[in-house]
Motif scaffolding. Structure first.
Motif, PDB file in Angstrom:
ATOM      1  N   LYS A   1      24.276  32.889  42.755  1.00 46.45           N
ATOM      2  CA  LYS A   1      22.931  32.314  42.902  1.00 46.45           C
ATOM      3  C   LYS A   1      22.186  32.965  44.053  1.00 46.45           C
ATOM      4  CE  LYS A   1      24.336  27.762  41.155  1.00 46.45           C
ATOM      5  NZ  LYS A   1      24.584  26.340  41.534  1.00 46.45           N
ATOM      6  N   ARG A   2      22.925  33.538  45.002  1.00 48.69           N
ATOM      7  CA  ARG A   2      22.318  34.225  46.147  1.00 48.69           C
ATOM      8  C   ARG A   2      22.235  35.726  45.900  1.00 48.69           C
ATOM      9  NH1 ARG A   2      24.325  31.242  51.675  1.00 48.69           N
ATOM     10  NH2 ARG A   2      24.144  29.097  50.952  1.00 48.69           N
ATOM     11  N   HIS A   3      22.335  36.119  44.629  1.00 55.53           N
ATOM     12  CA  HIS A   3      22.182  37.511  44.201  1.00 55.53           C
ATOM     13  C   HIS A   3      23.370  38.391  44.601  1.00 55.53           C
ATOM     14  CE1 HIS A   3      18.131  36.278  43.231  1.00 55.53           C
ATOM     15  NE2 HIS A   3      17.910  35.928  44.496  1.00 55.53           N
ATOM     16  N   TRP A   4      24.527  37.768  44.808  1.00 59.63           N
ATOM     17  CA  TRP A   4      25.758  38.543  45.018  1.00 59.63           C
ATOM     18  C   TRP A   4      26.164  39.199  43.709  1.00 59.63           C
ATOM     19  CZ3 TRP A   4      30.772  37.240  43.001  1.00 59.63           C
ATOM     20  CH2 TRP A   4      31.825  38.033  43.513  1.00 59.63           C
ATOM     21  N   VAL A   5      26.601  40.450  43.771  1.00 61.80           N
ATOM     22  CA  VAL A   5      27.022  41.178  42.576  1.00 61.80           C
ATOM     23  C   VAL A   5      28.538  41.333  42.616  1.00 61.80           C
ATOM     24  CG1 VAL A   5      26.833  43.321  41.272  1.00 61.80           C
ATOM     25  CG2 VAL A   5      24.837  42.420  42.495  1.00 61.80           C
ATOM     26  N   GLY A   6      29.214  40.711  41.697  1.00 56.16           N
ATOM     27  CA  GLY A   6      30.664  40.774  41.653  1.00 56.16           C
ATOM     28  C   GLY A   6      31.193  39.978  40.478  1.00 56.16           C
ATOM     29  N   SER A   7      32.490  40.044  40.274  1.00 57.51           N
ATOM     30  CA  SER A   7      33.115  39.326  39.169  1.00 57.51           C
ATOM     31  C   SER A   7      33.098  37.823  39.426  1.00 57.51           C
ATOM     32  CB  SER A   7      34.563  39.789  38.994  1.00 57.51           C
ATOM     33  OG  SER A   7      35.243  38.946  38.079  1.00 57.51           O
ATOM     34  N   PRO A   8      32.709  37.013  38.441  1.00 56.69           N
ATOM     35  CA  PRO A   8      32.687  35.560  38.619  1.00 56.69           C
ATOM     36  C   PRO A   8      34.048  34.905  38.406  1.00 56.69           C
ATOM     37  CG  PRO A   8      31.884  36.098  36.433  1.00 56.69           C
ATOM     38  CD  PRO A   8      32.149  37.422  37.130  1.00 56.69           C
ATOM     39  N   THR A   9      35.072  35.732  38.119  1.00 56.98           N
ATOM     40  CA  THR A   9      36.380  35.202  37.743  1.00 56.98           C
ATOM     41  C   THR A   9      37.119  34.582  38.927  1.00 56.98           C
ATOM     42  OG1 THR A   9      36.545  36.929  36.060  1.00 56.98           O
ATOM     43  CG2 THR A   9      38.567  35.754  36.612  1.00 56.98           C
ATOM     44  N   CYS A  10      37.787  33.473  38.668  1.00 57.71           N
ATOM     45  CA  CYS A  10      38.624  32.791  39.662  1.00 57.71           C
ATOM     46  C   CYS A  10      39.757  33.716  40.103  1.00 57.71           C
ATOM     47  CB  CYS A  10      39.188  31.503  39.049  1.00 57.71           C
ATOM     48  SG  CYS A  10      40.392  30.640  40.069  1.00 57.71           S
ATOM     49  N   TYR A  11      40.149  33.634  41.367  1.00 60.25           N
ATOM     50  CA  TYR A  11      41.231  34.463  41.890  1.00 60.25           C
ATOM     51  C   TYR A  11      42.604  34.020  41.395  1.00 60.25           C
ATOM     52  CZ  TYR A  11      37.972  36.704  45.088  1.00 60.25           C
ATOM     53  OH  TYR A  11      36.922  37.425  45.615  1.00 60.25           O
ATOM     54  N   PHE A  12      42.686  32.807  40.836  1.00 62.56           N
ATOM     55  CA  PHE A  12      43.982  32.274  40.416  1.00 62.56           C
ATOM     56  C   PHE A  12      44.158  32.252  38.902  1.00 62.56           C
ATOM     57  CE2 PHE A  12      43.305  29.649  44.441  1.00 62.56           C
ATOM     58  CZ  PHE A  12      43.987  30.552  45.234  1.00 62.56           C
ATOM     59  N   CYS A  13      43.044  32.384  38.151  1.00 66.47           N
ATOM     60  CA  CYS A  13      43.142  32.357  36.690  1.00 66.47           C
ATOM     61  C   CYS A  13      41.989  33.165  36.116  1.00 66.47           C
ATOM     62  CB  CYS A  13      43.131  30.910  36.167  1.00 66.47           C
ATOM     63  SG  CYS A  13      41.544  30.064  36.377  1.00 66.47           S
TER      64      CYS A  13
END
Length: 245
Positions: free
Chosen positions: A81-93
């Motif tokens: 929401k703050r315009h971060w660009v990266g994978s939205p995937t959880c680190y545990f699953c």
């Protein structure tokens, strides 16, 4: 109406001198952080976060829990929401990381909550922070003084392990590792309670460690809920648990 207001202000006999600010939340009329704290914690109906500010936990943990309850912790969905660009995937699953997912709905979080629930005979787990409040009151009646402390310890341990994975590349081998952190936090924070309450809290910590040991050792499940809990363990972690037997 606006002209009447301007006229009233214009004809107000103001004194020709320096303004003196007066603080209304204490008798001395001067600002103190204590007066703000007292004001925020005096009325739980008006202030829905009263249970946080009154909890016997470190101040930085109060801020963390307040952010969590406001859905403002910087999980990946909030970063995006703050315009971060990266994978939205959880680190545990493989699911997308959100506040509710990370702390309650991720398989790792479910195992943690399930293990805690086993200690006092629960047969379900909370799915979000609001459900936790009714869940803990149902399964641990009379323990109001530690409800917030327990939730804070669990969520703080999950957050710390998540950040170690994110920033240091240190992956947990088994969710029961988090239980060690949870127990250490609760034991340390017990020092903020009176002596009699400290003893009860430390006894509860021992029970929690015993439940964690049973899950880690893969002992035969004594209930359908415990069997469901064990099935939540990722395959690699389940294999490691069996190897320790």
């Amino acid at each position: 109406q606006w002209l009447n207001l301007v006229d009233m202000i214009y004809h107000q006999p103001f004194a020709d001198g320096k303004d003196i600010p007066l603080w209304q939340w204490n008798r001395s009329k001067t600002f103190t952080t204590k007066s703000v704290y007292d004001y925020l914690t005096r009325d739980c109906i008006r202030n829905p976060f009263c249970h946080i500010w009154k909890a016997r936990i470190p101040y930085k943990i109060k801020i963390f829990l307040w952010l969590l309850e406001n859905n403002a912790i910087l999980t990946k969905d909030n970063l995006i929401k703050r315009h971060w660009v990266g994978s939205p995937t959880c680190y545990f699953c493989q699911a997308n990381e959100t506040v509710q997912h990370l702390f309650f709905q991720c398989p790792i979080a479910k195992v943690i909550w399930g293990t805690v629930g086993l200690c006092f005979g629960a047969n379900d787990i909370p799915r979000n922070i609001q459900q936790y409040k009714t869940w803990i009151a149902k399964w641990l009646p009379g323990g109001e003084s530690i409800y917030t402390c327990g939730c804070a310890a669990i969520c703080w341990a999950i957050w710390k392990c998540r950040n170690k994975t994110c920033f240091e590349g240190k992956h947990i081998k088994n969710p029961m590792e988090m239980m060690i952190h949870i127990c250490s936090f609760i034991s340390y924070w017990a020092g903020l309670y009176n002596e009699s309450m400290q003893e009860k809290i430390l006894e509860g910590v021992q029970d929690l460690l015993a439940c964690a040991h049973k899950v880690l050792a893969g002992q035969p499940a004594s209930s359908s809920f415990q069997r469901r809990l064990l099935l939540l363990l990722p395959p690699k972690m389940m294999a490691m648990s069996r190897a320790t037997k």
